[in-house]
Design a protein around this motif. Structure first.
Motif, PDB file in Angstrom:
ATOM      1  N   PRO A 158      51.326  49.994  18.430  1.00 50.99           N
ATOM      2  CA  PRO A 158      51.938  51.256  17.994  1.00 50.99           C
ATOM      3  C   PRO A 158      52.599  51.971  19.166  1.00 50.99           C
ATOM      4  N   THR A 159      53.369  53.002  18.853  1.00 55.65           N
ATOM      5  CA  THR A 159      53.841  53.924  19.881  1.00 55.65           C
ATOM      6  C   THR A 159      52.614  54.669  20.390  1.00 55.65           C
ATOM      7  N   LEU A 160      52.489  54.754  21.705  1.00 54.83           N
ATOM      8  CA  LEU A 160      51.298  55.362  22.299  1.00 54.83           C
ATOM      9  C   LEU A 160      51.636  56.651  23.033  1.00 54.83           C
ATOM     10  N   PRO A 161      50.670  57.566  23.127  1.00 48.59           N
ATOM     11  CA  PRO A 161      50.904  58.810  23.860  1.00 48.59           C
ATOM     12  C   PRO A 161      50.998  58.584  25.371  1.00 48.59           C
ATOM     13  N   SER A 162      50.382  57.508  25.867  1.00 50.05           N
ATOM     14  CA  SER A 162      50.462  57.152  27.283  1.00 50.05           C
ATOM     15  C   SER A 162      50.187  55.657  27.411  1.00 50.05           C
ATOM     16  N   TRP A 163      50.479  55.121  28.586  1.00 54.27           N
ATOM     17  CA  TRP A 163      50.318  53.693  28.775  1.00 54.27           C
ATOM     18  C   TRP A 163      48.846  53.312  28.930  1.00 54.27           C
ATOM     19  N   ILE A 164      48.573  52.011  28.696  1.00 58.75           N
ATOM     20  CA  ILE A 164      47.233  51.448  28.865  1.00 58.75           C
ATOM     21  C   ILE A 164      47.332  50.378  29.946  1.00 58.75           C
ATOM     22  N   SER A 165      46.573  50.512  31.011  1.00 58.26           N
ATOM     23  CA  SER A 165      46.545  49.492  32.051  1.00 58.26           C
ATOM     24  C   SER A 165      45.724  48.306  31.565  1.00 58.26           C
TER      25      SER A 165
END
Length: 188
Positions: A158-165
């Motif tokens: 999905p479109t995310l509010p912030s990135w995931i490392s």
């Protein structure tokens, strides 16, 4: 506490199906099918959305009854029917094959069951996975990238509010050029 895994066959451009809903482009090799059979066999609990559950339950409960079914299909059918499943739906009246129906908020339910269940848990289906991914509940992502560009459809993420490392856990090539990428979500 369980380890939640979100994995799917995806196109190079990140879709789980094409713009018409077809997954014909992602036909697995026998080696890849065995990989998914073994993955499901090791899964303590799977979370399904209604659409994917409908698709799976229309085929797998009787797939092992076909006298011409190859052993991989027979094996997966038996694993799938016996595997514990939680199905999220507001429209289904009942579910079968070791499944339970859930009408609650997926993020709340998955959070609770993840804390209560030991072992490997799976979220199946991009629509169901979207709020679960956004809530940071997924511990591992398994992308099985098919050598196909479909140009649109349902996105894996999905479109995310912030990135995931992410941290790479494994990469593996299957026949036909399909590549498994396993990533662990890095928690800061």
């Amino acid at each position: 506490m369980g380890r939640l895994i979100y994995g799917f066959n995806v196109s190079v451009d990140g879709y789980i199906n094409d713009a018409h809903g077809s997954i014909d482009w992602s036909e697995p090799s026998d080696e890849l099918h065995q990989y998914w059979n073994d993955f499901e066999r090791d899964t303590a609990l799977t979370f399904y959305g209604r659409k994917l559950y409908d698709l799976m339950s229309a085929y797998w409960p009787t797939a092992d009854e076909d006298p011409d079914a190859p052993p991989l299909i027979v094996d997966y059918a038996r694993v799938w029917c016996g595997m514990p499943k939680v199905v999220f739906s507001h429209t289904l009246e009942s579910v079968d094959w070791n499944s339970r129906l859930e009408r609650g908020d997926p993020v709340e339910v998955v959070t609770k069951l993840k804390a209560e269940t030991e072992g490997q848990l799976e979220v199946a289906g991009a629509t169901l996975a979207a709020p679960i991914v956004a809530a940071g509940l997924v511990d591992e992502f398994r992308l099985v990238v098919a050598p196909t560009i479909v140009g649109g459809g349902t996105p894996f993420l999905p479109t995310l509010p912030s990135w995931i490392s992410l941290r790479l856990l494994e990469n593996r090539t299957f026949p036909g050029g399909t590549v498994l990428l396993r990533y662990e979500a890095s928690r800061a």
